[in-house]
Design a protein around this motif. Structure first.
Motif, PDB file in Angstrom:
ATOM      1  N   ASN A 210      57.024  51.993  20.735  1.00  0.00           N
ATOM      2  CA  ASN A 210      56.592  53.267  20.173  1.00  0.00           C
ATOM      3  C   ASN A 210      55.456  52.998  19.199  1.00  0.00           C
ATOM      4  N   SER A 211      54.830  54.058  18.699  1.00  0.00           N
ATOM      5  CA  SER A 211      53.842  53.883  17.644  1.00  0.00           C
ATOM      6  C   SER A 211      53.915  55.066  16.687  1.00  0.00           C
ATOM      7  N   THR A 212      53.330  54.884  15.511  1.00  0.00           N
ATOM      8  CA  THR A 212      53.438  55.876  14.443  1.00  0.00           C
ATOM      9  C   THR A 212      52.082  56.111  13.791  1.00  0.00           C
ATOM     10  N   LEU A 228      44.584  58.212  16.351  1.00  0.00           N
ATOM     11  CA  LEU A 228      45.149  58.697  17.603  1.00  0.00           C
ATOM     12  C   LEU A 228      44.349  58.208  18.811  1.00  0.00           C
ATOM     13  N   LEU A 231      45.125  54.611  19.715  1.00  0.00           N
ATOM     14  CA  LEU A 231      46.372  54.521  20.470  1.00  0.00           C
ATOM     15  C   LEU A 231      46.178  54.988  21.908  1.00  0.00           C
ATOM     16  N   PHE A 244      55.137  58.660  20.435  1.00  0.00           N
ATOM     17  CA  PHE A 244      54.364  58.637  19.202  1.00  0.00           C
ATOM     18  C   PHE A 244      55.113  59.437  18.153  1.00  0.00           C
ATOM     19  N   SER A 274      48.502  65.761  17.749  1.00  0.00           N
ATOM     20  CA  SER A 274      48.919  64.518  18.395  1.00  0.00           C
ATOM     21  C   SER A 274      49.255  64.750  19.861  1.00  0.00           C
ATOM     22  N   LEU A 278      46.907  62.845  22.566  1.00  0.00           N
ATOM     23  CA  LEU A 278      47.581  61.731  23.240  1.00  0.00           C
ATOM     24  C   LEU A 278      48.068  62.177  24.615  1.00  0.00           C
ATOM     25  N   VAL A 281      50.484  59.595  26.454  1.00  0.00           N
ATOM     26  CA  VAL A 281      51.738  59.137  25.844  1.00  0.00           C
ATOM     27  C   VAL A 281      52.824  60.156  26.179  1.00  0.00           C
TER      28      VAL A 281
END
Length: 382
Positions: A210-212, A228, A231, A244, A274, A278, A281
């Motif tokens: 995952n990512s933050t 963003l 990613l 995310f 986001s 994204l 994602v």
């Protein structure tokens, strides 16, 4: 300007950095949220996901000095510092085996005094207790620290941890990638490129991550868009990001305590933008710990399709003044999702469906309102 972006979204076209800045700056956050909801429903319909997870921080001793952190202690023996013996950590799972989690989520400080074998033994012990538990452990910042501190490559660290029981990586430590911000708030830990390289190495081994993004402090909207898009570029390359998670900055007890916390509107806007940027994602989380369960409910209409999980024992955000509870039950999560008008779906860490609840005819709160109105109407008639 929003009409042009809406047309792109309807055609399935990728949004640009300029589009991202426009969305962050647009005064009508509800319109931005509705656009993100279109994308969210296109991918997930009315489903909203959660899982049975528990969180453990085995040590808060950390050599890094991030301005935003209220959790870490610089050395062992400092007031408030703690490091669990592996047996103490295992006991946290053992005492919950009557209703066991499907996932254990571990994030820690960067402790300079522990042998690498401590982390291998930690993972192996949890797997002995519950062989099918999913171990989502150690941020990319931790993996990079291990590589430097113990003299290994990122790949070697990941291979050894996977052999011990590691299944996936959480997304923490991303903060804000842009160096104008990162060097000011977290100058002495992994850089943005190093963070992304760990995820690239994990994806190359078939390890999902995952990512933050930590938002609402000294960064600008432009910095958020840059974060963003970095990613998005990684995901174009590796296809290994699952979710995310925007993380709201909390100011209590840290080096940025003079700053206000982000508002609910900022939280919802960040979730929405986001989701729109994204496009590759699969999942956007409304992490109820950082934004409160109430705002997480609303975020399920602003692009989010996941509220994380039961958590059980969260300490990092509580150290920073979060008013959210340290855990929620499955029943509470199901109610939260149903009252948002979504269909609750319990998942495992890799988003395989465990159970889907039937849609509620009406959210419970709405039923109560309806019943009160009916009672008043009967009183008038009588």
């Amino acid at each position: 300007m929003l009409d042009a972006i809406r047309s792109k979204v309807e055609r399935g076209e990728r949004l640009s950095a300029e589009d991202g800045r426009t969305l962050f700056e647009h005064p009508d956050v509800v319109a931005v949220g509705q656009l993100a909801n279109t994308v969210r429903e296109r991918a997930h319909g009315d489903r909203a996901y959660f899982n049975r997870n528990m969180r453990i921080e085995v040590t808060n001793v950390c050599v890094a000095s991030c301005l935003f952190c209220s959790f870490a202690k610089l050395e062992e023996g400092a007031p408030g510092a703690h490091t669990m013996r592996v047996e103490e950590a295992w006991a946290e799972l053992e005492k919950r085996m009557d209703d066991p989690p499907s996932e254990i989520h571990i994030v820690n400080g960067l402790h300079p005094g522990l042998p690498f074998s401590y982390y291998e033994e930690l993972l192996a012990g949890f797997k002995r207790i519950k062989p099918d538990v999913h171990m989502k452990c150690f941020t990319a910042v931790e993996i990079h620290f291990f590589a430097q501190h113990y003299g290994m490559t990122h790949r070697e660290v990941l291979e050894r941890l996977r052999a011990a029981g590691l299944d996936s990586l959480p997304g923490g430590g991303a903060e804000i990638f842009h160096p104008d911000v990162r060097t000011r708030i977290s100058h002495d830990k992994a850089t943005a490129d190093e963070y992304l390289e760990v995820h690239r190495a994990a994806h190359g081994l078939g390890i999902r991550t995952n990512s933050t993004m930590l938002y609402g402090h000294i960064e600008t909207f432009e910095h958020r868009v840059d974060h963003l898009l970095r990613l998005r570029a990684l995901q174009d390359e590796t296809k290994g990001l699952q979710a995310f998670i925007p993380l709201a900055f909390h100011p209590d007890g840290n080096g940025m305590r003079n700053l206000p916390a982000p508002t609910a509107v900022d939280a919802l806007r960040t979730v929405a933008v986001s989701r729109l940027l994204l496009d590759n994602v699969p999942h956007i989380k409304a992490y109820w710990v950082s934004m409160t369960p109430e705002v997480a409910q609303i975020a399920l209409r602003f692009g989010a399709d996941d509220v994380d999980g039961t958590i059980v024992h969260e300490t990092i955000y509580r150290a920073a003044g979060s008013r959210s509870p340290s855990g929620l039950t499955v029943e509470q999560l199901v109610r939260l999702i149903r009252e948002a008008g979504r269909v609750p779906v319990e998942r495992d860490t890799l988003y395989n469906v465990v159970r889907e609840w039937p849609r509620a005819a009406l959210p419970e709160a709405a039923v109560k309102v309806r019943d009160r109105r009916a009672a008043r109407h009967l009183e008038v008639l009588s």
